[in-house]
Design an enzyme around this catalytic site. Sequence first.
Site, PDB file in Angstrom:
ATOM      1  N   CYS A   1     -17.886   3.579 -25.673  1.00 26.30           N
ATOM      2  CA  CYS A   1     -19.233   4.170 -25.716  1.00 26.30           C
ATOM      3  C   CYS A   1     -19.801   4.305 -24.315  1.00 26.30           C
ATOM      4  O   CYS A   1     -20.788   3.653 -23.941  1.00 26.30           O
ATOM      5  CB  CYS A   1     -20.146   3.327 -26.601  1.00 26.30           C
ATOM      6  SG  CYS A   1     -19.727   3.425 -28.342  1.00 26.30           S
ATOM      7  N   GLU A   2     -19.142   5.096 -23.504  1.00 23.11           N
ATOM      8  CA  GLU A   2     -19.545   5.395 -22.131  1.00 23.11           C
ATOM      9  C   GLU A   2     -19.211   6.845 -21.843  1.00 23.11           C
ATOM     10  O   GLU A   2     -18.081   7.278 -22.086  1.00 23.11           O
ATOM     11  CB  GLU A   2     -18.799   4.510 -21.120  1.00 23.11           C
ATOM     12  CG  GLU A   2     -19.179   3.047 -21.134  1.00 23.11           C
ATOM     13  CD  GLU A   2     -20.537   2.805 -20.503  1.00 23.11           C
ATOM     14  OE1 GLU A   2     -20.994   3.653 -19.707  1.00 23.11           O
ATOM     15  OE2 GLU A   2     -21.144   1.755 -20.812  1.00 23.11           O
TER      16      GLU A   2
ATOM     17  N   GLY B   1       0.791  -1.227   0.000  1.00 30.55           N
ATOM     18  CA  GLY B   1       0.000   0.000   0.000  1.00 30.55           C
ATOM     19  C   GLY B   1       0.819   1.269   0.000  1.00 30.55           C
ATOM     20  O   GLY B   1       0.279   2.362   0.218  1.00 30.55           O
TER      21      GLY B   1
ATOM     22  N   PRO C   1       5.016  -4.735  -1.734  1.00 28.77           N
ATOM     23  CA  PRO C   1       4.833  -3.591  -2.631  1.00 28.77           C
ATOM     24  C   PRO C   1       4.418  -4.036  -4.023  1.00 28.77           C
ATOM     25  O   PRO C   1       4.925  -5.032  -4.550  1.00 28.77           O
ATOM     26  CB  PRO C   1       6.232  -2.950  -2.652  1.00 28.77           C
ATOM     27  CG  PRO C   1       7.166  -4.086  -2.370  1.00 28.77           C
ATOM     28  CD  PRO C   1       6.425  -5.002  -1.436  1.00 28.77           C
TER      29      PRO C   1
END
Length: 435
Positions: free
Chosen positions: A361-362, A248, A291
Amino acid sequence: MHFYGTGRVNELGHLEIGGVDTVTLGEQYGTPLYIYDVALIRERANMFQEAFKKSGVKSQVAYASKAFSSIAMFQLAMEEGLSLDVVSSGELYTAIQAEFPPERIHLHGNNKSYEELEMAIDANVGCIVVDNFYELSLIESICRKKGKVCPILLRVTPGIEAHTHDYILTGQEDSKFGFDLWNGQAEEALQLVLAKECFDVLGLHCHIGSQIFETTGFILAAQKLSEQIRNWHERYSFSPRVLNLGGGFGIRYTDEDQPIPVSAYVEEIVEAVKRDFDEYRMDMPEIWIEPGRSLVGDAGTTIYKIGSTKHVPNTRTYWAVDGGMSDNIRPALYQAKYEASLANRMNDKAEEEVAIAGKCCESGDMLIWDLPLPNIEHGDLLAVFCTGAYGYSMANNYNRIRRPAVVFVENGESRLVVKRESLDDLIRNDLSLYK
């Protein structure tokens, strides 16, 4: 412009990575194209390992391969002496095909199937990170059938929330991952596995979130685990050989992000564990971390060819690229932000602020909303930085768009490591009604 690793502007005013002109890469391999700076990945791996060497504790740095998985990437991780975190039969199979040492592979996942667990146990992986009681029963069944002992870590949720996006928090109590530390689940699981000869209990694992820019969460998690381990040491003579504090570690995507040095994470985590285990008079465990993004995130750049445009008076100008949420879904999922430049005109001054749209197509297929760029021309190349983590690994065939190729660059040379999908690849698994 902030450059990462070997990135620079060459004498032609083009973006160069690893000593290779990205315009040339676009011409050679097509666009969209994922480009990885191998030298930067090597540098990051070395930074983590050197920090542990200086600390004087035994350790494993396991690459969290969900960030980017491929045979070549696993071979690079192997070259750098990393271990490997896999979360599916697909990632495990890729590791096996890469001839990655199985003893350095750790299998994760909150819903591992019988087949995945059997595959891992047959491969003699270094450990399985166990998430739940159902999984324990499956492992026990497999081990009894095969006469094997399985090395495991118990994944626990310590109740620590990282300062990050809500969608990617994983360490708090209300989580689909792991045994809860405070409601008795983790202790019940520990009692169960200590009583069974088929389990070799290496220790505990936790993961508190992603894209974290401070060490406080890791230190608090280590303290909570150490406190509970002390209690279990007194009750069950349990002394962990391994304490895995997950990953993280944050990277810089834009100026809003302020990551700290890799060494700071390692030094403060090790110091916290040492302090607690010395206080409780327990043997210091081996420290593992995982990591992913921090190894490959800013080593990756995606280049696109710019195509159509739409000007909305008094609002904005849209420019569309030949990719989008099919190769980088993070802006749509997480409202992730990126920086970008024209790879073929790096020295030109910004003249306008534009929105970069994808070709799906969004309406939500937007890569960057407000990006300062020179006056754009059709056919310009757009380089979007820090796409090395969760770009290719989350790529998809929405609208039957083909997934891009992946290229490694280092020392003035490029190497194709993942081919661009073909139209035939798209229908490879389709079956006709008429045949």
